[in-house]
Design an enzyme around this catalytic site. Sequence first.
Site, PDB file in Angstrom:
ATOM      1  N   LYS A   1     -21.244 -72.357  72.523  1.00 33.37           N
ATOM      2  CA  LYS A   1     -19.996 -71.582  72.825  1.00 33.37           C
ATOM      3  C   LYS A   1     -18.517 -72.026  72.035  1.00 33.37           C
ATOM      4  CE  LYS A   1     -16.725 -70.294  76.606  1.00 33.37           C
ATOM      5  NZ  LYS A   1     -15.574 -71.152  75.865  1.00 33.37           N
TER       6      LYS A   1
ATOM      7  N   ARG B   1      -9.469 -68.446  76.231  1.00 32.79           N
ATOM      8  CA  ARG B   1      -8.549 -69.572  75.631  1.00 32.79           C
ATOM      9  C   ARG B   1      -9.077 -69.664  74.171  1.00 32.79           C
ATOM     10  NH1 ARG B   1      -4.064 -72.649  76.245  1.00 32.79           N
ATOM     11  NH2 ARG B   1      -4.106 -74.575  74.966  1.00 32.79           N
TER      12      ARG B   1
ATOM     13  N   ASP C   1     -10.005 -70.161  81.347  1.00 35.00           N
ATOM     14  CA  ASP C   1     -10.242 -70.567  82.540  1.00 35.00           C
ATOM     15  C   ASP C   1      -9.035 -71.285  83.256  1.00 35.00           C
ATOM     16  OD1 ASP C   1     -12.810 -69.932  82.396  1.00 35.00           O
ATOM     17  OD2 ASP C   1     -13.391 -71.835  80.984  1.00 35.00           O
TER      18      ASP C   1
END
Length: 419
Positions: free
Chosen positions: A23, A93, A117
């Site tokens: 990721k 983000r 987050d």
Amino acid sequence: MSEHFLVTGGNRLEGEVLVGGAKNSVLKLMAAALLAEGTTVVTNCPDILDVPLMADVLRGLGCEVELEDSEVRITTPAEPKYHADFDAVKQFRASVCVLGPLVARCRRAVVALPGGDAIGSRPLDMHQSGLRLLGARSEIEHGCVVAEADDLHGANIRLVFPSVGATENILMAAVLARGETVIDNAAREPEIVDLCNMLNEMGAKVSGGGSSTLTIQGVRKLEPTTHRVIGDRIVAATWGVAASMTRGDVRVRGVNHKHLGLVLDKLRTAGAEVTPEVDGFRVIQRGRPKAVNFATLPYPGFPTDLQPMAIGLAAVAEGTSMITENVFESRFRFVEEMIRLGADARTDGHHAVIRGVPVLSSAPVWSSDIRAGAGLVLAGLVADGTTEVHDIFHIDRGYPRFVENLRGLGGVIERVGSE
């Protein structure tokens, strides 16, 4: 309708799990496609929510994006748009990583301040100061990062902290700048190396990937490429910690074990048998884990993304552990949820002291971010009864096929809807 997990504890995890692409790499590689006109293909993409979110950001910038299985095809126009609006970037983000490529390609960028987050302050001052040294003007205006440059030129840039995001944005701007750029105190994560490799495949001249000094010789133009994302070391380590917590036996495939040197050493200290393999590693925990101290640091230190898993392991270990968070100040919100589950824990500043208990107690808990959500599921695996884990959309952003993989290892988990 929202969804939550029901996690029933008591089962030992056993078997094999395959890890997909990282990721923390794939989203930056997708952004790098903005640097070259034509079709760039990124393979081994994880099936997580953030990939289609990044695809939407790129579409808003004029790209055509096709998602199929584990492959993303990005066709970038000759003149991309330079404005990434709030609706596109507010959800995660990593969307800010389009800033550097847009400044390099368009000499202009307007990127709404990103969401993501809730783990603490992550300002963009290092991103901006690096772009300014390359010749750009950059300010925060009306909730957006605005950057413009008549010309980009090489510079000597020293980061005050080895920020992954700042390293990536400055690197991607510098590859099309005139002359040589040197980034000192650069981030050293494997995902940075992955980005350097892809940029070089596109015709960039980047050296020093994996070290604290990156040297970039600017080129006039890049070409599209096909690139395979490296395996996700954070997901891989999550399964490794799960094996230790449940006193299990799990083989993790699809990742370079060398990217997890310190993490695997910590599992050995906890009493696990850890065996490196060609495409991964195996973790066997035969008895109750032993207490281990952890301190998060930039790579090659212990990853802050694994701090919730470290706390989960400490919560059921024999003895007392100290966890020190040196990267994100708000990540100890996770401890409050662990206390709901019966963990004997207290925090003081950026330290948490955990006294292990043999078994946690089930309770409703809430995820505050991707890794906290995964950590709470792991805690539910070693709790009595059934634990409800809410706000699981966070977990979907970072863990592909999470339920299927956990069930495949013998875990008992169910995804259910709720009002």
